[in-house]
Design an enzyme around this catalytic site. Structure first.
Site, PDB file in Angstrom:
ATOM      1  N   ASP A   1     -43.578 -15.164 -89.829  1.00 22.93           N
ATOM      2  CA  ASP A   1     -43.260 -15.852 -88.572  1.00 22.93           C
ATOM      3  C   ASP A   1     -44.188 -15.369 -87.454  1.00 22.93           C
ATOM      4  O   ASP A   1     -44.811 -14.304 -87.556  1.00 22.93           O
ATOM      5  CB  ASP A   1     -41.793 -15.598 -88.191  1.00 22.93           C
ATOM      6  CG  ASP A   1     -41.262 -16.626 -87.188  1.00 22.93           C
ATOM      7  OD1 ASP A   1     -42.025 -17.505 -86.752  1.00 22.93           O
ATOM      8  OD2 ASP A   1     -40.063 -16.526 -86.832  1.00 22.93           O
TER       9      ASP A   1
ATOM     10  N   GLY B   1     -40.112 -21.259 -79.238  1.00 20.51           N
ATOM     11  CA  GLY B   1     -39.892 -22.572 -79.856  1.00 20.51           C
ATOM     12  C   GLY B   1     -38.424 -22.890 -80.050  1.00 20.51           C
ATOM     13  O   GLY B   1     -38.083 -23.843 -80.751  1.00 20.51           O
TER      14      GLY B   1
ATOM     15  N   GLU C   1     -34.375 -17.959 -87.004  1.00 22.85           N
ATOM     16  CA  GLU C   1     -35.444 -17.006 -87.330  1.00 22.85           C
ATOM     17  C   GLU C   1     -34.851 -15.631 -87.623  1.00 22.85           C
ATOM     18  O   GLU C   1     -35.254 -14.953 -88.580  1.00 22.85           O
ATOM     19  CB  GLU C   1     -36.440 -16.924 -86.174  1.00 22.85           C
ATOM     20  CG  GLU C   1     -37.252 -18.198 -86.022  1.00 22.85           C
ATOM     21  CD  GLU C   1     -38.135 -18.227 -84.781  1.00 22.85           C
ATOM     22  OE1 GLU C   1     -39.045 -19.056 -84.750  1.00 22.85           O
ATOM     23  OE2 GLU C   1     -37.913 -17.440 -83.861  1.00 22.85           O
TER      24      GLU C   1
ATOM     25  N   LYS D   1     -50.876 -11.768 -77.946  1.00 22.95           N
ATOM     26  CA  LYS D   1     -49.417 -11.538 -77.952  1.00 22.95           C
ATOM     27  C   LYS D   1     -49.050 -10.051 -77.892  1.00 22.95           C
ATOM     28  O   LYS D   1     -47.885  -9.710 -77.731  1.00 22.95           O
ATOM     29  CB  LYS D   1     -48.797 -12.154 -79.217  1.00 22.95           C
ATOM     30  CG  LYS D   1     -49.105 -13.628 -79.444  1.00 22.95           C
ATOM     31  CD  LYS D   1     -48.366 -14.495 -78.471  1.00 22.95           C
ATOM     32  CE  LYS D   1     -48.569 -15.982 -78.691  1.00 22.95           C
ATOM     33  NZ  LYS D   1     -47.968 -16.538 -79.881  1.00 22.95           N
TER      34      LYS D   1
HETATM   35  C1  5RP Z   1     -40.247 -19.961 -82.141  1.00 25.37           C
HETATM   36  C2  5RP Z   1     -40.901 -18.630 -82.112  1.00 25.37           C
HETATM   37  C3  5RP Z   1     -42.370 -18.590 -82.363  1.00 25.37           C
HETATM   38  O1  5RP Z   1     -42.631 -17.757 -83.432  1.00 25.37           O
HETATM   39  C4  5RP Z   1     -43.062 -18.068 -81.132  1.00 25.37           C
HETATM   40  O2  5RP Z   1     -42.661 -18.866 -80.010  1.00 25.37           O
HETATM   41  C5  5RP Z   1     -44.580 -18.113 -81.271  1.00 25.37           C
HETATM   42  O3  5RP Z   1     -44.997 -19.448 -81.330  1.00 25.37           O
HETATM   43  P1  5RP Z   1     -46.523 -19.848 -81.428  1.00 25.37           P
HETATM   44  O4  5RP Z   1     -46.995 -19.451 -82.779  1.00 25.37           O
HETATM   45  O5  5RP Z   1     -46.515 -21.345 -81.224  1.00 25.37           O
HETATM   46  O6  5RP Z   1     -47.260 -19.132 -80.313  1.00 25.37           O
HETATM   47  O7  5RP Z   1     -40.308 -17.607 -81.905  1.00 25.37           O
HETATM   48  O8  5RP Z   1     -38.892 -19.876 -81.775  1.00 25.37           O
END
Ligand code: 5RP
Length: 225
Positions: free
Chosen positions: A84, A100, A106, A124
């Site tokens: 993830d 998201g 998750e 990040k």
């Molecule tokens: C969704 C999440 C995603 O893993 C997080 O927002 C990262 O998203 P992205 O890969 O689009 O930057 O926690 O709930």
């Protein structure tokens, strides 16, 4: 590699995560734009795995469109690995997730998995969690009271909107996004907020932290363990 876009960095780590997929085992799949790259890459391995357990309707649709079977979490046992993304990652592998809106499922799939492999571009990585607005899934009738509890901690909680109305999660609930927090003790913070009535899931993943982080950098994939 210095000219790589953020999208290309996401594709790089999505591809690199294939090395953590265990042949013959169902894989746990997260949600988001980075995971979408992983799902696309996973299609090449679809004949080597029974399928996936998915953390959102969006990921389920993408997996199925690529011919990867999706299993209900309740129908399978422990998963070897969960892949993830994250909104923030600290040096210990604690994360903020839920950008998201898929944080509850998750966390469920992460808890069902032996190993959490986080994939992200290096933007990040933070020293202390909290700059990204912290997502918290809540029962709607508790939202205002939970917002006041965050205010007592110095946070400003706003209901996430979509098309001008509160966003409804895959679980039929709402999301608060909380700014102004500095989460210096993620384990204690996650435990504390989990106690508040009406909190479904707080987007701090400290008890289900990443075991491995694959970070996309201009120099290639950096692996943190
Ligand atoms: C969704 C999440 C995603 O893993 C997080 O927002 C990262 O998203 P992205 O890969 O689009 O930057 O926690 O709930």
């Amino acid at each position: 590699m210095s000219q790589m876009t953020q999208d290309e960095l996401k594709a790089l780590v999505g591809q690199a995560a294939l090395a953590y997929v265990v042949p013959g085992e169902i894989v746990g799949v997260g949600t988001g734009s980075t995971v979408n790259k992983f799902i696309d890459a996973l299609a090449a391995l679809k004949d080597h795995i029974p399928g996936a357990v998915s953390s959102s309707e969006a990921s389920t649709a993408r997996l199925q469109a690529l011919g990867i079977p999706v299993f209900e979490a309740n129908t399978v046992g422990e998963l070897a690995v969960y892949i993830d993304g994250a909104d923030e990652i600290d040096p210990a592998g604690h994360m903020v997730k839920g950008g998201g809106a898929a944080l509850t499922r998750e966390k469920i799939v992460a808890a069902q998995s032996r190993r959490f492999v986080c994939i992200a571009d290096e933007s990040k990585v933070v020293r202390t969690l909290g700059a990204f607005p912290l997502p918290v899934e809540v029962i709607p009738m508790a939202a205002a009271r939970i917002a006041r509890q965050f205010a007592a901690l110095g946070g400003d909680a706003r209901v996430r909107l979509k098309d001008g109305v509160p966003l409804v999660t895959d679980n039929g609930q709402h999301i608060l996004d909380v700014t102004g927090l500095q989460i210096s003790d993620p384990l204690a913070f996650e435990s504390q907020v989990n106690q508040w009535p009406g909190v479904v899931t707080v987007g701090v993943f400290a008890h289900q932290k990443a075991d491995v982080c694959l970070l996309g950098t201009p120099g290639g994939v950096k692996t943190l363990t």
